[in-house]
Design a protein around this motif. Sequence first.
Motif, mmCIF file in Angstrom:
data_model
loop_
_atom_site.group_PDB
_atom_site.id
_atom_site.type_symbol
_atom_site.label_atom_id
_atom_site.label_comp_id
_atom_site.label_asym_id
_atom_site.label_seq_id
_atom_site.Cartn_x
_atom_site.Cartn_y
_atom_site.Cartn_z
ATOM 1 N N GLY A 107 0.799 -1.211 0.000
ATOM 2 C CA GLY A 107 0.000 0.000 0.000
ATOM 3 C C GLY A 107 0.829 1.257 0.000
ATOM 4 N N ILE A 108 0.172 2.347 -0.340
ATOM 5 C CA ILE A 108 0.784 3.671 -0.265
ATOM 6 C C ILE A 108 -0.180 4.584 0.486
ATOM 7 N N ALA A 109 0.388 5.527 1.212
ATOM 8 C CA ALA A 109 -0.443 6.475 1.960
ATOM 9 C C ALA A 109 -0.743 7.676 1.075
ATOM 10 N N ALA A 110 -2.022 8.026 1.021
ATOM 11 C CA ALA A 110 -2.438 9.222 0.282
ATOM 12 C C ALA A 110 -2.898 10.269 1.286
ATOM 13 N N ARG A 122 -6.772 11.583 4.664
ATOM 14 C CA ARG A 122 -5.811 10.485 4.537
ATOM 15 C C ARG A 122 -6.482 9.139 4.245
ATOM 16 N N GLN A 123 -5.988 8.469 3.215
ATOM 17 C CA GLN A 123 -6.493 7.162 2.808
ATOM 18 C C GLN A 123 -5.318 6.220 2.540
ATOM 19 N N THR A 175 -8.386 12.144 -8.008
ATOM 20 C CA THR A 175 -7.003 12.594 -7.868
ATOM 21 C C THR A 175 -6.450 12.126 -6.537
ATOM 22 N N VAL A 176 -5.366 11.363 -6.596
ATOM 23 C CA VAL A 176 -4.712 10.838 -5.393
ATOM 24 C C VAL A 176 -3.436 11.635 -5.167
ATOM 25 N N THR A 177 -3.284 12.171 -3.955
ATOM 26 C CA THR A 177 -2.082 12.928 -3.593
ATOM 27 C C THR A 177 -1.230 12.094 -2.649
ATOM 28 N N ARG A 178 -0.008 11.772 -3.083
ATOM 29 C CA ARG A 178 0.875 10.951 -2.253
ATOM 30 C C ARG A 178 1.242 11.702 -0.975
ATOM 31 N N ALA A 179 1.241 10.963 0.160
ATOM 32 C CA ALA A 179 1.598 11.583 1.434
ATOM 33 C C ALA A 179 3.093 11.860 1.525
ATOM 34 N N VAL A 180 3.906 11.067 0.821
ATOM 35 C CA VAL A 180 5.366 11.172 0.945
ATOM 36 C C VAL A 180 5.911 12.423 0.262
#
Length: 420
Positions: A107-110, A122-123, A175-180
């Motif tokens: 998974g990746i944090a968005a 946050r998803q 639109t998904v925005t990466r948390a990193v």
Amino acid sequence: MNVLESVRISWRNIREHKLRSTLTTLGVIIGVAAVITFVTLGASLQADIVNTVAGGNAATMYVSAESPSQSGIPNFGNSGGQTIFTEHDLDGIRSLRGVETAVPESGIAASTVAYNNSTVGRQWIVVTSPPYFDVKNQRFVQGGSFQSGKREVVLNRPAARMFGGGNVSVGDNITVTRAVNGEEINATVTGIVEPSDETSLGISSGPTPRVFAPTDPFYQRTVNSPSTGRDQRVYGRILVLARDPGQVDAVQGRVYTYLGERSDASQLKSENYKFKVTTKEELVNQVKRVSDTFTAYISGIALISLIVGAIGIANIMLVSVTERTREIGIMKAVGAQSTDVLQLFLFEAVLLGLFGSALGAVVGFGGGYIAAQLIGLPVAFRVEWFGIAVVVGVLVGVLAGIYPAWDASHTDPIDALRYE
């Protein structure tokens, strides 16, 4: 004095002091009701989780690396385990005899997910490959799976409804925005699925919203593969589908052998972590064990009320012995034996405990039903607890009444007749 006569006299004394008898049994009623309510809720929660978990593909196994502290805890997601399974491991497991397919899961944090001018905080984006939904036996209500290499996503039904700007449909863009690093990824929704066994375990706010995306191009975490010497994507979990449910045990053994002897994961994992290949049956059994432990713990706390109820019965029976001292003297003067007096007071205590536990069982089942309905769980009664409640009521009555009854039976008739 025969038993029926003792019961009749005991019942008459209870009826003559209705308010006192009601208040005396209230502690038992509350104690039994609390225990049965929590047992009913525990059984309902267990049934809900087990039915959902068991509803997936019976030939599916979950491969992870877990720490000793996670032992015995159902692994409902890839969080908590080490991210150590490379593409080499994925191909190696796929090549094992009896394996239909194997898919990665990480998974990746968005930080945000946006749709139609509506933004959700946050998803967790689940990254995997297209066969994932077949392995998980998830049903598409709209559209179909994404394609690897394309900016496409699949949403479960709760995720499609989580935006204030309206429900998401197939063909819409999110639109998904990466948390990193804050990178924005525009993706097309290709399908809507029903929640799976691991995304429908919430009991207070409903199923958890989930966004699914292909590893390519969404997932960028890599590690140097010890077997190939090249950088490869690395995952937190692998889902394995056996060709037939009857081969699950054999495939499980082969996966364990591969992981221990030829996998990259065996060289990448920490020493205190161990491989875990969990079958559906094992997952269900883990859920049952955890649920039973939780229910037993909560019910143990509720038993305190039952102990208070027993003390109440003992106290009121001692008061009753004092109030009826002259009556005891008269009974003994006309020929009643100590055993008759003992029997009389003991039956009175047992009747109070029995009525309290029976009424408490009814209240408990009703409370459990209402609580399960309010939470949204399927109601699962454990009928045997009604019988247990009755037995508990008798035991409470005996234990609470034995000393007052013994005290009454040993009253000296001469002193009793002089008592004012």
